[in-house]
Design an enzyme around this catalytic site. Sequence first.
Site, PDB file in Angstrom:
ATOM      1  N   ASP A  88       0.857  -1.180   0.000  1.00  0.00           N
ATOM      2  CA  ASP A  88       0.000   0.000   0.000  1.00  0.00           C
ATOM      3  C   ASP A  88       0.895   1.233   0.000  1.00  0.00           C
ATOM      4  O   ASP A  88       1.813   1.345   0.817  1.00  0.00           O
ATOM      5  CB  ASP A  88      -0.915   0.019   1.229  1.00  0.00           C
ATOM      6  CG  ASP A  88      -2.107  -0.911   1.071  1.00  0.00           C
ATOM      7  OD1 ASP A  88      -2.184  -1.619   0.047  1.00  0.00           O
ATOM      8  OD2 ASP A  88      -2.961  -0.935   1.979  1.00  0.00           O
ATOM      9  N   HIS A 139      -6.079   2.557  -4.930  1.00  0.00           N
ATOM     10  CA  HIS A 139      -6.285   2.766  -3.492  1.00  0.00           C
ATOM     11  C   HIS A 139      -7.108   4.035  -3.267  1.00  0.00           C
ATOM     12  O   HIS A 139      -7.111   4.588  -2.170  1.00  0.00           O
ATOM     13  CB  HIS A 139      -4.935   2.854  -2.785  1.00  0.00           C
ATOM     14  CG  HIS A 139      -4.951   2.399  -1.354  1.00  0.00           C
ATOM     15  ND1 HIS A 139      -5.816   1.444  -0.863  1.00  0.00           N
ATOM     16  CD2 HIS A 139      -4.197   2.788  -0.283  1.00  0.00           C
ATOM     17  CE1 HIS A 139      -5.592   1.256   0.424  1.00  0.00           C
ATOM     18  NE2 HIS A 139      -4.630   2.064   0.807  1.00  0.00           N
ATOM     19  N   HIS A 143      -8.223   8.255  -0.221  1.00  0.00           N
ATOM     20  CA  HIS A 143      -8.068   7.294   0.879  1.00  0.00           C
ATOM     21  C   HIS A 143      -9.176   7.441   1.922  1.00  0.00           C
ATOM     22  O   HIS A 143      -8.944   7.375   3.128  1.00  0.00           O
ATOM     23  CB  HIS A 143      -6.687   7.468   1.539  1.00  0.00           C
ATOM     24  CG  HIS A 143      -6.229   6.259   2.291  1.00  0.00           C
ATOM     25  ND1 HIS A 143      -6.331   6.142   3.658  1.00  0.00           N
ATOM     26  CD2 HIS A 143      -5.656   5.097   1.877  1.00  0.00           C
ATOM     27  CE1 HIS A 143      -5.839   4.984   4.055  1.00  0.00           C
ATOM     28  NE2 HIS A 143      -5.419   4.320   2.991  1.00  0.00           N
ATOM     29  N   HIS A 236       3.507  -2.036   3.906  1.00  0.00           N
ATOM     30  CA  HIS A 236       3.384  -0.611   3.587  1.00  0.00           C
ATOM     31  C   HIS A 236       4.726  -0.066   3.095  1.00  0.00           C
ATOM     32  O   HIS A 236       5.768  -0.319   3.715  1.00  0.00           O
ATOM     33  CB  HIS A 236       2.895   0.176   4.804  1.00  0.00           C
ATOM     34  CG  HIS A 236       1.434  -0.018   5.070  1.00  0.00           C
ATOM     35  ND1 HIS A 236       0.955  -1.085   5.795  1.00  0.00           N
ATOM     36  CD2 HIS A 236       0.349   0.713   4.694  1.00  0.00           C
ATOM     37  CE1 HIS A 236      -0.367  -1.009   5.858  1.00  0.00           C
ATOM     38  NE2 HIS A 236      -0.765   0.081   5.202  1.00  0.00           N
TER      39      HIS A 236
END
Length: 268
Positions: A88, A139, A143, A236
């Site tokens: 991510d 994504h 967000h 991440h």
Amino acid sequence: MNNTKKIFITVIIFVIGITIIELKNNKGIMPTSANVASLSNKKIEWGIKRNDNHEQPDLGSLNKRIIDEAKGIAMGNKESKKVYLTFDEGYEAGYTEKILETLKQNEVKACFFITAHYVNTSSDLVQKMIDDGHTIGNHTVNHKSMPSLNNEQIKEEVMKLHTTIYDKFGYEMKYIRPPKGEYSESSVNYCNTLGYTTVMWSFAYDDWDENKQGREEYAKKKILENIHNGAVILLHGNSKDNTNVLDHCIKEIKNMGYEFQTLDNFEK
């Protein structure tokens, strides 16, 4: 009517009949906006219960049902030692270039889920991801938690980024990860109508907090002790620890007999 034409018509009718039966039996038929409207928009926070000895974790019955019915991705085949690496990337913290180099050296392809901020500030890295053969995932623009949005707002969050990536790179995204791991039955199925497959995960750990870096042994332990058949690994890209231990972890995971695969080759 000659015999050839009769045979042709018979074959066409047979194929249509089989198709109708398959559609009726397939619970994962692409939903329509009308169907989605009847689904619950109650917020669900994705979570898993880890198991020991490299056994697959418990995704939870509700999580599993919703993702399975929507033909999403969360965990692969229990009998297959294939694993799927995903990152991510909400913003660039200065580590992605090293991550990409490590992946290249180890001949591993990953999926990078990016936001609008990421592509607007680090388009060179997005181009490198594409050039290196990685998958780019959506994504969303800002967000935001999807259950807090109506369908029109979800569409804007998803398709605005979709269009940006296509216009900049000629790349068409098809995988989406709900921000914060928050989703609803409605939001997952609505994303299907936009042409997207939802991708969750079966392994993650508290790697996103930049105030909790400097725990490389902890990171190695978490990743390596929890690897399992069909693992969809979430890391991440803003984690310095992930960046530093990635090479070691990839090599160890391979030594354990696992094979890294892409989401396009996902085995249910």
